[in-house]
Design an enzyme around this catalytic site. Sequence first.
Site, short mmCIF file in Angstrom:
data_model
loop_
_atom_site.label_atom_id
_atom_site.label_comp_id
_atom_site.label_asym_id
_atom_site.label_seq_id
_atom_site.Cartn_x
_atom_site.Cartn_y
_atom_site.Cartn_z
N ARG A 94 52.27 35.33 41.50
CA ARG A 94 51.88 34.82 42.82
C ARG A 94 51.73 33.30 42.81
NH1 ARG A 94 53.21 39.24 43.34
NH2 ARG A 94 52.19 40.93 44.44
N SER B 53 47.06 41.26 50.53
CA SER B 53 46.06 41.17 49.45
C SER B 53 45.34 39.83 49.56
CB SER B 53 46.73 41.26 48.09
OG SER B 53 47.47 42.44 48.01
N GLU C 135 44.18 34.99 46.81
CA GLU C 135 45.64 34.87 46.89
C GLU C 135 46.01 34.20 48.22
OE1 GLU C 135 48.04 38.43 46.02
OE2 GLU C 135 49.33 37.83 47.68
C1 LIG Z 1 50.21 43.37 55.60
C2 LIG Z 1 50.66 42.35 54.59
C3 LIG Z 1 51.24 42.78 53.40
C4 LIG Z 1 51.64 41.85 52.43
N1 LIG Z 1 52.21 42.32 51.27
C5 LIG Z 1 52.58 41.43 50.31
C6 LIG Z 1 53.18 41.89 49.09
O1 LIG Z 1 53.38 43.07 48.87
N2 LIG Z 1 53.52 40.95 48.18
C7 LIG Z 1 53.35 39.63 48.39
O2 LIG Z 1 53.71 38.84 47.51
N3 LIG Z 1 52.80 39.17 49.53
C8 LIG Z 1 52.42 40.03 50.49
N4 LIG Z 1 51.84 39.58 51.65
C9 LIG Z 1 51.60 38.14 51.83
C10 LIG Z 1 52.74 37.42 52.61
O3 LIG Z 1 53.52 38.34 53.32
C11 LIG Z 1 53.64 36.63 51.66
O4 LIG Z 1 52.89 35.69 50.96
C12 LIG Z 1 54.77 35.90 52.41
O5 LIG Z 1 55.68 35.34 51.48
C13 LIG Z 1 54.23 34.79 53.31
O6 LIG Z 1 55.28 34.39 54.15
P1 LIG Z 1 55.02 33.53 55.46
O7 LIG Z 1 56.34 33.11 55.97
O8 LIG Z 1 54.16 34.29 56.38
O9 LIG Z 1 54.25 32.29 54.83
P2 LIG Z 1 52.99 31.50 55.42
O10 LIG Z 1 51.78 32.38 55.34
O11 LIG Z 1 53.32 30.91 56.72
O12 LIG Z 1 52.87 30.35 54.32
C14 LIG Z 1 52.52 30.66 52.99
C15 LIG Z 1 52.64 29.39 52.14
O13 LIG Z 1 54.01 29.02 52.02
C16 LIG Z 1 54.20 27.70 52.54
N5 LIG Z 1 55.51 27.71 53.20
C17 LIG Z 1 55.95 28.60 54.13
N6 LIG Z 1 57.22 28.32 54.46
C18 LIG Z 1 57.59 27.23 53.74
C19 LIG Z 1 58.77 26.46 53.64
N7 LIG Z 1 59.87 26.73 54.36
N8 LIG Z 1 58.79 25.38 52.81
C20 LIG Z 1 57.69 25.09 52.05
N9 LIG Z 1 56.54 25.78 52.11
C21 LIG Z 1 56.49 26.84 52.93
C22 LIG Z 1 53.06 27.45 53.48
O14 LIG Z 1 52.79 26.07 53.64
C23 LIG Z 1 51.94 28.17 52.74
O15 LIG Z 1 51.45 27.37 51.70
C24 LIG Z 1 51.44 40.48 52.66
C25 LIG Z 1 50.88 40.04 53.87
C26 LIG Z 1 50.50 40.97 54.82
C27 LIG Z 1 49.90 40.49 56.12
#
Ligand SMILES: Cc1cc2nc3c(=O)[nH]c(=O)nc-3n(C[C@H](O)[C@H](O)[C@H](O)COP(=O)(O)OP(=O)(O)OC[C@H]3O[C@@H](n4cnc5c(N)ncnc54)[C@H](O)[C@@H]3O)c2cc1C
Length: 334
Positions: free
Chosen positions: A161, A235, A330
Amino acid sequence: MSSKMEIYNTFGLHATADRYLVINDESQLRQFLSSGQLSQPYLILGGGSNMVFTRHFSGTIIHLENKGIRLLAPKSSAEDCLVEAAAGEVWDDFVHHCIGHGWHGTENLVAIPGTVGAAPVQNLGAYGVEAKDIIHSVRAFEIATGRERIFTNDECQFAYRDSIFKGVLKNQYIIWSVVFRLQREFHPDIQYKALSEALHSAGIESPTPQQLADTITQVRWGKLPRPEEMGSAGSFFKNPVVPAEQYHKLKETYPDIVAYPVSEGYKLAAGWLIEHAGWKGRSLGRCGVYEKQALVLVNRGGCTGQEVLALAEAVTEAVRSQFSVTLQKEAIII
Ligand SMILES: Cc1cc2nc3c(=O)[nH]c(=O)nc-3n(C[C@H](O)[C@H](O)[C@H](O)COP(=O)(O)OP(=O)(O)OC[C@H]3O[C@@H](n4cnc5c(N)ncnc54)[C@H](O)[C@@H]3O)c2cc1C
């Protein structure tokens, strides 16, 4: 672009920022970076599925909506292929696109909320597979200089992570696209216990890519809240890693503690610790510990970022005082 607008996040928290910038093509991005318009502080927002907004963000939110998935044909072979996906693509759409095209390796990561651009940031992982296993390289732009840089898989410094984008280069690069190395032949990874059990009980011995994705989707939503039904960031805590000696001591007192051996010692199941500290299903204010999976904090309706922090602190303290283990978040706290 507008000021003080509400911003999107899967926790469903009321959140505002001074400025909200949507970027959907590369020339627009290059122009903004060279114009110096992106004054500090700024925050890159994907799907907002790993973030907890606790205050007004006094700066610019940059939200990428660039699209496109393409096979890099000349660099592909009979065994594997390189596929480039734009950062603004929805992660789950990308997974289904790959399955539909016979490009394999993403199946276990199906149905995870968020965007392609965020996948390398926290080394997205589920059901025994991590983004690092399939990422070939990451194309990004340095915010301070506008310079483009290709990060190889090694340069991303992936860990559990974690990656360089969450560490020393936090908030310094905009990830614009990600190149994945995917397989032409399907070799399902079904080692993960809950997954092999679900396949077994469905009578599926060697799943097709679609069957594997469907089974994982079903298992996933059996124990996690769907964002459209209940707010969460997935998580909330990482599974803590403790030295072997500490694990063996804990095991003497708690023989059924859930843990997995890793190179640095043992990775403890944070959900087990939280449940046995008595917090599973409980709430503090309008924020709760999800009844089906204690690793997840949920919005019980109208919850604020401060309430999430208060619950997280209470849970962390309970686990610390009972097990002498410190939980790390996380989710990203803004
Ligand atoms: C119901 C649920 C289930 C989930 N299950 C999992 C799982 O099984 N495994 C897992 O690993 N995660 C899981 N997650 C967490 C999440 O889905 C992941 O971390 C996902 O990768 C976040 O994507 P996002 O686009 O929403 O990022 P955001 O939440 O918008 O951003 C996350 C981070 O990435 C950075 N970021 C985003 N886009 C960019 C970019 N283009 N360039 C540079 N930095 C960037 C942001 O600044 C921030 O620091 C879950 C979340 C939920 C709500």
